[in-house]
Every structure is written in structure tokens, then in C-alpha cells.
Design a protein around this motif. Structure first.
Motif, PDB file in Angstrom:
ATOM      1  N   PRO A 191       0.765  -1.463  -0.019  1.00 19.78           N
ATOM      2  CA  PRO A 191       0.030   0.015   0.119  1.00 19.78           C
ATOM      3  C   PRO A 191       0.937   1.333   0.083  1.00 19.78           C
ATOM      4  N   LEU A 192       2.013   0.982   0.339  1.00 17.60           N
ATOM      5  CA  LEU A 192       3.071   2.281   0.396  1.00 17.60           C
ATOM      6  C   LEU A 192       3.212   2.923  -1.013  1.00 17.60           C
ATOM      7  N   PHE A 193       3.176   1.995  -1.896  1.00 18.58           N
ATOM      8  CA  PHE A 193       3.135   2.646  -3.282  1.00 18.58           C
ATOM      9  C   PHE A 193       1.892   2.973  -4.062  1.00 18.58           C
ATOM     10  N   ALA A 194       0.816   2.623  -3.383  1.00 14.61           N
ATOM     11  CA  ALA A 194      -0.422   2.771  -3.946  1.00 14.61           C
ATOM     12  C   ALA A 194      -0.764   4.388  -4.388  1.00 14.61           C
ATOM     13  N   PRO A 195      -0.346   5.245  -3.745  1.00 15.62           N
ATOM     14  CA  PRO A 195      -0.724   6.649  -4.177  1.00 15.62           C
ATOM     15  C   PRO A 195       0.042   6.979  -5.191  1.00 15.62           C
ATOM     16  N   TYR A 252      14.847   9.939   4.137  1.00 13.23           N
ATOM     17  CA  TYR A 252      13.871   9.992   2.869  1.00 13.23           C
ATOM     18  C   TYR A 252      12.608   9.755   3.385  1.00 13.23           C
ATOM     19  N   LEU A 253      12.227   8.628   4.197  1.00 18.01           N
ATOM     20  CA  LEU A 253      10.993   8.334   4.676  1.00 18.01           C
ATOM     21  C   LEU A 253      10.289   9.540   5.403  1.00 18.01           C
ATOM     22  N   ARG A 254      10.952  10.122   6.316  1.00 17.79           N
ATOM     23  CA  ARG A 254      10.481  11.512   6.835  1.00 17.79           C
ATOM     24  C   ARG A 254       9.917  12.496   5.928  1.00 17.79           C
ATOM     25  N   ARG A 255      10.898  12.796   4.669  1.00 25.13           N
ATOM     26  CA  ARG A 255      10.346  13.702   3.778  1.00 25.13           C
ATOM     27  C   ARG A 255       9.031  13.215   3.188  1.00 25.13           C
ATOM     28  N   LEU A 256       9.160  11.796   2.883  1.00 28.72           N
ATOM     29  CA  LEU A 256       7.805  11.340   2.010  1.00 28.72           C
ATOM     30  C   LEU A 256       6.580  11.526   2.918  1.00 28.72           C
ATOM     31  N   VAL A 257       6.869  11.290   4.120  1.00 29.15           N
ATOM     32  CA  VAL A 257       5.453  11.536   5.018  1.00 29.15           C
ATOM     33  C   VAL A 257       5.233  12.830   5.049  1.00 29.15           C
ATOM     34  N   GLU A 267      -1.076  10.492   2.127  1.00 30.69           N
ATOM     35  CA  GLU A 267      -1.609   8.822   1.980  1.00 30.69           C
ATOM     36  C   GLU A 267      -0.713   8.214   2.636  1.00 30.69           C
ATOM     37  N   VAL A 268       0.753   8.392   2.376  1.00 32.80           N
ATOM     38  CA  VAL A 268       1.883   7.549   2.878  1.00 32.80           C
ATOM     39  C   VAL A 268       1.688   7.851   4.416  1.00 32.80           C
ATOM     40  N   ARG A 269       1.818   9.011   4.846  1.00 32.43           N
ATOM     41  CA  ARG A 269       1.494   9.157   6.286  1.00 32.43           C
ATOM     42  C   ARG A 269       0.509   8.293   7.116  1.00 32.43           C
ATOM     43  N   ALA A 270      -0.721   8.455   6.364  1.00 30.94           N
ATOM     44  CA  ALA A 270      -1.736   7.828   7.028  1.00 30.94           C
ATOM     45  C   ALA A 270      -1.851   6.428   6.952  1.00 30.94           C
TER      46      ALA A 270
END
Ligand code: CMP
Length: 441
Positions: free
Chosen positions: A313-317, A410-415, A420-423
């Protein structure tokens, strides 16, 4: 107003190649051999490179018991296949010749010589004759000229003369594309492997491999199309199509490499000719297995990563292009069986499991307990990374595990940029927290 005569209208009408082929198949199913042959002769007049169509003419000859007509057709197909870079399909034509009692050993030797490692005809930028595009447009075949009685003989003669001729190919490519993975073998080993290969000519819907079965063979698509589908364990009704594979593709290698059950089912779409390499063929390459295994492993990795991305689901958005970009931020790592990090240690990256399994372990030995298992497509480490805390549990690889790792930065920047990734990560973190905080019994 001038009206076209019926004959002229006939010539103006154009149809797609795939429609013509379907029409030929329909005639064949209805045992209307003359009509099917006429269509193939018509296609071959315009597209002599339609080697699959030539093969069908050979097959119809066999059905009609005209074995002496089938032989030169199959021989022409095998020869043209070899010279135009389609060795897998050449094996299909050779199997047909062998079934007619022909001696095919010299041709197998020729293929091995041409396609083995170090062959001067194999090049990185080698060519391969591509089958004509299915959407290519052609005129309609002319109606039969012969009277009913002589119609079949006339259609046979016309189709066989087109299907068995080789003169329309004046030049062959100087450099051919290698056979996927098998071109890494020496001539002697390749020859043995080709001798042990088996050919399967299948029709629509045939299941070649079944998800969950043990895997003993891998396959090349020599002609036609197959689809790769997976049912998620438990969600029996939901089926995901992972890929469609065409001529030149390889499948069934993952179960062999990983010594795990088949990861998906593979079914024929329309019709497909496959070349199978089973235990015998693999044994035949035994002394050169490392080269073969390394090449198989490359395919497997790519597919494992693609499947993990498709399941996560991480890649879904993201759009397909964005997914590729995001994938580029991950690094692939092999985790040996054992502890990945202990409770209290810093968590450096989010891990997305590609193959194998990780266990989230709570408590301390001897009273430790697996609180959650993380399988392919699932990730771990999000709770600590989001909270910027050291590991609250121990993470252990139960067996050698392949994972994609995404740096904490990178994860912190992504969220921050993709809600959607954060959620998703937050909901997963709180679900896992519940599991972990359940009282130990
Ligand atoms: P195996 O697991 O042995 O059996 C099913 C096969 O489907 C698998 O090997 C691969 O060869 C193939 N496969 C699985 N996933 C993909 C994919 N994403 N793309 C193409 N082929 C795949």
C-alpha cells in the motif's frame, strides 16, 4: 452514381492481422481446412515473416494426414527461426519434425553452436525478427477460384508453397540476440540442455503452472501469450494479474531459485507454444550451473521487487512513473537469518520485505514471543521512524530475507509530502502497537 462491383469492394476492405488469424482459427475449429489455409496463404503472401502462420500451415497439413507436405514447412520454419534469432520457436518446429520421424540432431547441434557463449553470431545489439504486429492491416483474401471438389487441394498447394519457401528472406542479421540465460552456457552444455527440453503447444486457458505447487521446471514463451495471476492467500476470489508475457519471455524460474512453491499461476491467452526446461535439462547443465543460476536469480529479483511493490500500500498513491522514482530511493539488501536489530537499538531504515520473512519479537529470551510476522509486500520500522525512537521490539529474519530499505531521512520527507503514505504508515504502526502491547501470557 458508380457502385463498386462486389469484387472491387472485396479488395478495398481491410482487416487486421489478428482478426484474420481468429477467422482462420474459427474455420479450423469447424474443420473448414480449405478456408483456413486460404487465409494463411493470403497472410503469407503479404507477410512472409509470419513464421507462426507458417507453423499453422504445417499443423493443418498434419491434421489432414499430409505429412509429406508438413515436413518441408516445419523445416523452413526451423531454418528461418534459427537464422532470424528465434531459437526457442525453432525448438517447437524441430519437435514437430521429430514427431514426424525426422532426424533433428544436426539442427539441434547447429542451434547450440550458434547460440552458445562466445558464438561470433551473438551480439549485445543483435537483431531478432519480430512477429508482425497484430494490428497490421491487410486486404481480405479473394474468394476461392477452384470448384468445390478441387478446393482443398488447391488451397493446400497455395499455402504450402508460401509456408515452405525461404527465398523471400534474402538477408539474415549478422548478429543475433542471445537466448535469455541459456546463451551463457558452452556449446556442449547448451546442446545437452536443448536435447532435454520439451515442447508444449497449448490452447486458451491452459494452466501451465499453479500457484502453491512445487516448481520443477522453467519455461520460455516461444510463441503466443500467457498471463501471470496471483490470488492472495485467504482472499480466494480476488485475483491480481501481475503480468502478460510474450514471445521471448521466461517464467517459472522463481520457485526453482528460491526453493519455494510457485508464487503465481500462469495461464495461456489465445494459444501459446512453450519450451520447458525440467529437472533433466537442469541436470544437463550441472557443471555450468553457477552461470545459469546467476542469470535465473537476476530475473527472479526483478520480479520479486515488482511484486512487492505491487502488493505494498506504500506505493499505491503513486503513478507508475512515480513508483519507479520512489523505488529508486530504496536499496535492495540481503538479510542473513538472525537478528536485524535488538530492542533499544536505533532503527535506521524502513524495510519492505521482498522475499523471506521477518519477525517482530517482544519480550526477552527465554520468554520472548513473535508478536507479528512481516512477509513479502509488508514493511516494518515505521513506528520507530515516525516517532523518532529506538526499536521497541527486536526484529529477526527467520531465514535469509530479501528486503528493500528506505533511509529514515527519505521516509520523513515522504510522509511530509504525501499524506496517504503518512496515513498508511500511522495506521499500520498503531495496529502493530496493539499486537505488541497485548499482555504476554
Ligand atoms: P514461479 O514462482 O516459479 O511460478 C510463477 C511464475 O510467474 C514465477 O515463477 C515467475 O516466473 C512469474 N512471475 C511472477 N511474478 C511476475 C511478474 N511480476 N512479472 C512477470 N512474471 C512474473
Amino acid at each position: 452514381m458508380a457502385v463498386d462491383s462486389p469484387a472491387a469492394a472485396w479488395h478495398h476492405h481491410r482487416v487486421r492481422l489478428d482478426e484474420l488469424r481468429t477467422l482462420a482459427l474459427r474455420h479450423l475449429a469447424a474443420s473448414e481446412y480449405a478456408a483456413a489455409l486460404r487465409i494463411h496463404a493470403h497472410i503469407l503472401a503479404a507477410l512472409p515473416q509470419d513464421l507462426d502462420g507458417r507453423m499453422r500451415v504445417g499443423d493443418i497439413c498434419v491434421r489432414l494426414g499430409q505429412l509429406d507436405l508438413a515436413r518441408p514447412v516445419y523445416a523452413a520454419v526451423a531454418y528461418l527461426d534459427v537464422q532470424t534469432g528465434r531459437p526457442a520457436h525453432a525448438l517447437v518446429a524441430l519437435a514437430a519434425l521429430r514427431d514426424l520421424g525426422e532426424q533433428v540432431e544436426p539442427l539441434l547441434e547447429a542451434i547450440a553452436r550458434l547460440y552458445a557463449v562466445g558464438s561470433p553470431r551473438i551480439g549485445r545489439v543483435g537483431a531478432r525478427l519480430s512477429p508482425p504486429a497484430p494490428e497490421r492491416e491487410l486486404g481480405l483474401p479473394a474468394p476461392p477460384r477452384a470448384r468445390a471438389g478441387g478446393e482443398l487441394a488447391e488451397a493446400l498447394r497455395a499455402a504450402v508453397s508460401r509456408a515452405a519457401e525461404t527465398a523471400s528472406f534474402r538477408q539474415f542479421p549478422a548478429q543475433l540476440q542471445p537466448l535469455p540465460l541459456l546463451s551463457e552456457l558452452t556449446e556442449a552444455a547448451l546442446h545437452r540442455v536443448l536435447q532435454a527440453a520439451t515442447v508444449h503447444r497449448l490452447t486458451h486457458g491452459a494452466q501451465v503452472v499453479r500457484q502453491g505447487d512445487p516448481g520443477k521446471s522453467f519455461y520460455f514463451v516461444a510463441a503466443g501469450e500467457v498471463r501471470v495471476v496471483r490470488r492472495e492467500p485467504g482472499g480466494a476470489a480476488v485475483e491480481t494479474e501481475l503480468a502478460r508475457l510474450y514471445e521471448g519471455a521466461l517464467f517459472g524460474e522463481m520457485a526453482l531459485i528460491q526453493a519455494e512453491p510457485r508464487s503465481a499461476s500462469v495461464e495461456v491467452v489465445g494459444a501459446a507454444d512453450l519450451v520447458a526446461f525440467g529437472a533433466g535439462a537442469i541436470r544437463a547443465a550441472a557443471d555450468e550451473l553457477p552461470a545459469l543460476a546467476a542469470a535465473l536469480a537476476r530475473y527472479t529479483r526483478e520480479r520479486l521487487v515488482r511484486n512487492a511493490v505491487a502488493a505494498s500500500p506504500l506505493f499505491a498513491p503513486f503513478s507508475p512513473a512515480e513508483r519507479l522514482e520512489l523505488l529508486g530511493r530504496f536499496t535492495l539488501c540481503e538479510l542473513p537469518a538472525g537478528v536485524v536489530h535488538r530492542r533499544g537499538e536505533p532503527v535506521e531504515a524502513l524495510l519492505l520485505v521482498v522475499a523471506g520473512e521477518l519477525s517482530v519479537v517482544r519480550g526477552e529470551p527465554p520468554f520472548d514471543e513473535v508478536a507479528a510476522r512481516v512477509g513479502p509486500g509488508e514493511c516494518v520500522g515505521e513506528a520507530e521512524l515516525l516517532a523518532e525512537q529506538p526499536a521497541t521490539t527486536t526484529l529477526r529474519a527467520e531465514r535469509p530475507t530479501l528486503a528493500l530499505s528506505l533511509s529514515a531521512d527519505y521516509l520523513r520527507r515522504l510522509v511530509l509530502t504525501v499524506p496517504e503514505v503518512r496515513a498508511f504508515l500511522e495506521s499500520q504502526a498503531s495496529r502493530r502497537l496493539l499486537l505488541i502491547e497485548e499482555p504476554l501470557i
